[in-house]
Design an enzyme around this catalytic site. Sequence first.
Site, PDB file in Angstrom:
ATOM      1  CB  ILE A  72      -0.931   0.125   1.293  1.00 11.20           C
ATOM      2  CG1 ILE A  72      -0.209  -0.023   2.484  1.00 11.20           C
ATOM      3  CG2 ILE A  72      -2.013  -1.171   0.996  1.00 11.20           C
ATOM      4  CD1 ILE A  72      -1.021  -0.162   3.619  1.00 11.20           C
ATOM      5  CG  HIS A  84      -4.224  -5.850   0.335  1.00 17.33           C
ATOM      6  ND1 HIS A  84      -3.283  -6.476   0.698  1.00 17.33           N
ATOM      7  CD2 HIS A  84      -5.283  -6.605  -0.431  1.00 17.33           C
ATOM      8  CE1 HIS A  84      -3.693  -7.845   0.839  1.00 17.33           C
ATOM      9  NE2 HIS A  84      -4.878  -7.930   0.142  1.00 17.33           N
TER      10      HIS A  84
HETATM   11  P1  CNA Z   1       4.145 -10.693   5.515  1.00 24.85           P
HETATM   12  O1  CNA Z   1       2.945 -11.392   5.745  1.00 24.85           O
HETATM   13  O2  CNA Z   1       4.742  -9.670   6.388  1.00 24.85           O
HETATM   14  O3  CNA Z   1       5.409 -11.559   4.726  1.00 24.85           O
HETATM   15  C1  CNA Z   1       6.381 -10.948   4.025  1.00 24.85           C
HETATM   16  C2  CNA Z   1       7.279 -12.065   3.532  1.00 24.85           C
HETATM   17  O4  CNA Z   1       8.266 -11.540   2.988  1.00 24.85           O
HETATM   18  C3  CNA Z   1       7.965 -12.953   4.392  1.00 24.85           C
HETATM   19  O5  CNA Z   1       7.775 -14.222   4.020  1.00 24.85           O
HETATM   20  C4  CNA Z   1       9.475 -12.486   4.470  1.00 24.85           C
HETATM   21  O6  CNA Z   1      10.257 -13.587   4.908  1.00 24.85           O
HETATM   22  C5  CNA Z   1       9.654 -11.882   3.046  1.00 24.85           C
HETATM   23  N1  CNA Z   1      10.739 -10.872   3.095  1.00 24.85           N
HETATM   24  C6  CNA Z   1      10.796  -9.730   3.928  1.00 24.85           C
HETATM   25  N2  CNA Z   1      11.697  -8.981   3.397  1.00 24.85           N
HETATM   26  C7  CNA Z   1      12.422  -9.640   2.248  1.00 24.85           C
HETATM   27  C8  CNA Z   1      13.226  -9.317   1.643  1.00 24.85           C
HETATM   28  N3  CNA Z   1      13.798  -8.196   1.596  1.00 24.85           N
HETATM   29  N4  CNA Z   1      13.438  -9.998   0.421  1.00 24.85           N
HETATM   30  C9  CNA Z   1      12.877 -11.231   0.205  1.00 24.85           C
HETATM   31  N5  CNA Z   1      11.862 -11.701   1.303  1.00 24.85           N
HETATM   32  C10 CNA Z   1      11.282 -10.574   2.176  1.00 24.85           C
HETATM   33  O7  CNA Z   1       3.506  -9.670   4.152  1.00 24.85           O
HETATM   34  P2  CNA Z   1       2.405 -10.247   2.841  1.00 24.85           P
HETATM   35  O8  CNA Z   1       2.730  -8.978   1.889  1.00 24.85           O
HETATM   36  O9  CNA Z   1       2.564 -11.407   2.652  1.00 24.85           O
HETATM   37  O10 CNA Z   1       1.236  -9.745   3.760  1.00 24.85           O
HETATM   38  C11 CNA Z   1       0.171  -9.140   3.261  1.00 24.85           C
HETATM   39  C12 CNA Z   1       0.113  -7.793   3.780  1.00 24.85           C
HETATM   40  C13 CNA Z   1       1.082  -6.989   4.311  1.00 24.85           C
HETATM   41  C14 CNA Z   1      -0.711  -6.808   2.700  1.00 24.85           C
HETATM   42  O11 CNA Z   1      -2.339  -6.514   3.231  1.00 24.85           O
HETATM   43  C15 CNA Z   1       0.057  -5.604   3.128  1.00 24.85           C
HETATM   44  O12 CNA Z   1      -0.712  -4.284   2.830  1.00 24.85           O
HETATM   45  C16 CNA Z   1       0.584  -5.313   4.005  1.00 24.85           C
HETATM   46  N6  CNA Z   1       1.868  -4.800   4.577  1.00 24.85           N
HETATM   47  C17 CNA Z   1       2.492  -3.715   3.452  1.00 24.85           C
HETATM   48  C18 CNA Z   1       3.282  -2.982   3.458  1.00 24.85           C
HETATM   49  C19 CNA Z   1       3.694  -2.150   2.434  1.00 24.85           C
HETATM   50  O13 CNA Z   1       3.114  -1.563   1.746  1.00 24.85           O
HETATM   51  N7  CNA Z   1       4.969  -1.802   2.405  1.00 24.85           N
HETATM   52  C20 CNA Z   1       4.081  -3.006   4.632  1.00 24.85           C
HETATM   53  C21 CNA Z   1       3.710  -3.969   5.594  1.00 24.85           C
HETATM   54  C22 CNA Z   1       2.611  -4.909   5.528  1.00 24.85           C
END
Ligand code: CNA
Length: 244
Positions: A108, A124
Amino acid sequence: MNSLEHDRKILQEAIDSSRNVVFFGGAGVSTESGIPDFRSKDGLYHQKYAYDPEEIISHHFYEQNKEEFFRFYRERMLVLDAKPNPCHLALAELEKRGKLSAIVTQNIDGLHQKAGSKNVIELHGSILRNYCEDCSRFYDGTFVKNCPTLVPRCPHCGGVIKPDVVLYEESLDVHVMTKAMIAISEADLLIVAGTSLVVYPAASFLNYFQGRELILIDRNPEKEDERADLVLHQNVGELFGGIR
Ligand code: CNA
């Protein structure tokens, strides 16, 4: 050749031999831009708050406890100064070259658009879009960030300004879902990166893939998925650093 270079070479070859790449990403795509994900050890779900973060970003909590919702949202989710990392930038280049047709993201943060990508399907929503719940006027992320009250209010009608972000218990936009399904179903290479694949329905969209190869990229060495033809355990930004 070390493992990073080796995996980058494999990824580059897969991209070079494809005509329609689609990228499906999650919060892990932006951790190297300084935005924490949810489920990693240093993610938001492992930090201590007055309430469980998963509950705070749910629809019922938003309705019942707006002050607490916006306290968390402003502190942890409303990140406007992050910069695209090499993964965001490489994907924008691949789109320009006609290799990549779409990015389907659960994020997001708007970083793919900041990097220059055009066809970004945001499952999302986005922190950059906000609407007054009463008069539907639009406000950008900076407006919400600078709003003097904890719960942002519309200067025209006084209504609460809600982020255009899909909270838990809320439905995904049907048009957005349809676009994502079509893009994934038409891809010959699907790159899935930085997502735990536990949030539904987003994670189920992978089932629409009927192309040649599905590559999963995750820094967690234990992450696997039975739908993946290949799993690369790397930091996605680092890995995409040399991709052309
Ligand atoms: P999650 O459940 O937090 O999973 C993140 C995944 O990424 C995990 O498996 C980690 O091991 C992996 N990971 C983390 N950093 C790295 C990297 N640098 N390189 C490779 N792998 C990595 O997040 P999901 O996206 O699966 O869950 C969905 C949610 C998270 C959505 O609804 C988002 O809106 C929400 N979210 C978004 C943000 C953003 O917009 N940046 C931040 C935090 C959460």
